[in-house]
Design an enzyme around this catalytic site. Structure first.
Site, PDB file in Angstrom:
ATOM      1  N   THR A 181       0.737  -1.239  -0.100  1.00  0.00           N
ATOM      2  CA  THR A 181      -0.011   0.011   0.015  1.00  0.00           C
ATOM      3  C   THR A 181       0.825   1.224   0.065  1.00  0.00           C
ATOM      4  O   THR A 181       0.327   2.472  -0.249  1.00  0.00           O
ATOM      5  CB  THR A 181      -1.078   0.020   1.340  1.00  0.00           C
ATOM      6  OG1 THR A 181      -0.301  -0.042   2.434  1.00  0.00           O
ATOM      7  CG2 THR A 181      -2.023  -1.156   1.110  1.00  0.00           C
ATOM      8  N   TYR A 207      -7.976  -5.881  11.389  1.00  0.00           N
ATOM      9  CA  TYR A 207      -6.743  -4.826  11.672  1.00  0.00           C
ATOM     10  C   TYR A 207      -6.772  -4.714  13.316  1.00  0.00           C
ATOM     11  O   TYR A 207      -5.681  -4.663  13.806  1.00  0.00           O
ATOM     12  CB  TYR A 207      -7.230  -3.635  11.094  1.00  0.00           C
ATOM     13  CG  TYR A 207      -6.409  -2.300  11.021  1.00  0.00           C
ATOM     14  CD1 TYR A 207      -5.008  -2.486  10.739  1.00  0.00           C
ATOM     15  CD2 TYR A 207      -6.808  -1.414  11.712  1.00  0.00           C
ATOM     16  CE1 TYR A 207      -4.358  -1.192  10.823  1.00  0.00           C
ATOM     17  CE2 TYR A 207      -6.198  -0.210  11.883  1.00  0.00           C
ATOM     18  CZ  TYR A 207      -4.637  -0.139  11.416  1.00  0.00           C
ATOM     19  OH  TYR A 207      -4.042   0.857  11.483  1.00  0.00           O
ATOM     20  N   ASN A 210       8.684 -10.563  13.972  1.00  0.00           N
ATOM     21  CA  ASN A 210       9.904 -10.397  13.080  1.00  0.00           C
ATOM     22  C   ASN A 210      10.630  -8.950  13.499  1.00  0.00           C
ATOM     23  O   ASN A 210      11.819  -8.954  13.725  1.00  0.00           O
ATOM     24  CB  ASN A 210       9.923 -10.306  11.664  1.00  0.00           C
ATOM     25  CG  ASN A 210       9.488 -11.862  11.290  1.00  0.00           C
ATOM     26  OD1 ASN A 210       9.900 -12.696  11.769  1.00  0.00           O
ATOM     27  ND2 ASN A 210       8.796 -11.874  10.168  1.00  0.00           N
ATOM     28  N   ASP A 267       8.865  -7.816   2.380  1.00  0.00           N
ATOM     29  CA  ASP A 267       7.699  -7.828   3.222  1.00  0.00           C
ATOM     30  C   ASP A 267       7.976  -8.449   4.624  1.00  0.00           C
ATOM     31  O   ASP A 267       8.713  -9.569   4.820  1.00  0.00           O
ATOM     32  CB  ASP A 267       6.923  -9.135   2.420  1.00  0.00           C
ATOM     33  CG  ASP A 267       5.679  -9.618   3.348  1.00  0.00           C
ATOM     34  OD1 ASP A 267       5.325  -9.040   4.573  1.00  0.00           O
ATOM     35  OD2 ASP A 267       4.969 -10.427   3.020  1.00  0.00           O
ATOM     36  N   LYS A 277      15.545  -6.982  19.062  1.00  0.00           N
ATOM     37  CA  LYS A 277      16.036  -7.545  20.013  1.00  0.00           C
ATOM     38  C   LYS A 277      17.592  -7.933  19.871  1.00  0.00           C
ATOM     39  O   LYS A 277      18.623  -7.645  20.419  1.00  0.00           O
ATOM     40  CB  LYS A 277      15.298  -8.793  20.512  1.00  0.00           C
ATOM     41  CG  LYS A 277      16.000  -9.606  21.722  1.00  0.00           C
ATOM     42  CD  LYS A 277      15.015 -10.734  22.094  1.00  0.00           C
ATOM     43  CE  LYS A 277      15.768 -11.734  22.707  1.00  0.00           C
ATOM     44  NZ  LYS A 277      15.891 -12.933  21.639  1.00  0.00           N
TER      45      LYS A 277
END
Ligand code: UDP
Length: 312
Positions: free
Chosen positions: A36, A146, A100, A57, A106
């Protein structure tokens, strides 16, 4: 100088964040799969020697070489129209993508900053919404993809903070508008402005009695930087407490653009929140922050942006 990674950096808010960090002298790594977001949003930074772009992604493992001092996780479809069309990528980026991004933060010992949303309050039963309100969300409704993804993202962020001692922040962003919003993203601000400019009828959903409160992008970016400077880990609302009905908003857009467009009423989307108004006491006390840009002023800048795009 810090090295800052921004997921969703080619989106509306993400691209303004990239710009703000570049202006503050930092190095920016923009990570975006352009689902988007758009390359155009970051086109002006591509030649900058402190800017780099990674087409990726973040729902899949994120490989970044070198240091990362701050990671801001802003990747997600964010317009109701988008996340209804992209339900599974929306759920994945809020869950797997957040995991991720937290893992990367971290590993790099970076500060982690989560973009959450007023949607965690769902169709709220209290007004205004304070951060202590737990919300009224339909998990199986169309917006659930969402809302629940962002609620999960908040829970995951707090778990990394508590269990791994990660240095985290969570901002709950209320309706924000400004240049670089996608003209066709389906949200009320681009819809009404482009309809008004093209002389098309403004599409008010339902009776237009539902309320929203609109924050100009520059105010949001300022609030995000303030929050980064604190060590506060619980969620903070950033939004404009000035509430307006959708119908009044349509009239305001007509007035500002001088458009002769009419107003047509369309069905209200399922689970469309009836009210939304942030309580920003926490941001006021903690950050000394409140919106500075008036709706008329911010809208004028946004109208200018869209008119250039329509002409171009
Ligand atoms: N809305 C509207 N006409 C439009 C687009 C949206 O009346 O063309 C309404 C929508 O039903 C909602 C409000 O405007 O009540 C804000 O919608 P938006 O899609 O901007 O985001 P939301 O605040 O619902 O996440």
């Amino acid at each position: 100088m810090a090295r800052v990674a921004i997921t969703g950096g080619a989106g509306f808010i993400g691209s303004h964040l990239c710009q703000s960090f570049l202006e503050r002298g930092h190095e920016v790594l923009c990570i975006d799969n352009l689902l988007t977001g758009s390359r155009e949003n970051v086109a002006a930074f591509l030649s900058h020697d402190r800017f780099s772009f990674l087409d990726h992604d973040v729902s899949r493992f994120i490989q970044v070489d070198g240091a990362v001092d701050m990671l801001l996780h802003f990747a997600s479809p964010a317009s109701p129209v988008d996340y209804l069309e992209l339900p599974i990528p929306t759920l994945k980026v809020g869950s797997l993508g957040t995991h991720n991004a937290l893992g990367l933060a971290k590993a790099k010992k970076a500060i982690f900053f989560l973009a959450s949303t007023s949607e965690v309050y769902g169709d709220p039963l209290v007004k205004p919404q304070t951060e202590d309100y737990w919300g009224n969300v339909n998990p199986v409704g169309p917006r659930g993809v969402y809302d629940e993804a962002k609620r999960f993202a908040e829970a995951m962020t707090m778990a990394y903070h508590r269990y791994h001692g990660l240095n985290t922040r969570i901002v709950r962003i209320f309706n924000t508008y400004g240049p670089r919003m996608r003209m066709k993203d389906g949200r009320v601000v681009p819809n009404f402005i482009t309809q008004a400019m093209k002389g098309e009828a403004l599409t008010v959903y339902g009776k237009g009695t539902q309320t929203r409160s609109f924050l100009y992008i520059d105010d949001l970016i300022r609030g995000i930087h303030r929050l980064l400077e604190t060590d506060y880990h619980l969620p903070v609302n950033l939004g404009n407490p000035h509430e307006i009905t959708v119908l009044d908003f349509a009239k305001k857009v007509l007035g500002l653009t001088g458009s002769k467009s009419s107003i047509v009423y369309k069905p209200l989307p399922e689970d469309d929140p009836q009210v939304r108004q942030p309580d920003i006491s926490r941001a006021r006390e903690l950050l000394g922050w409140e919106p500075q840009v008036q709706l008329e002023e911010g809208l004028a800048k946004t109208v200018h942006y869209f008119s250039q795009r329509l002409r171009g």
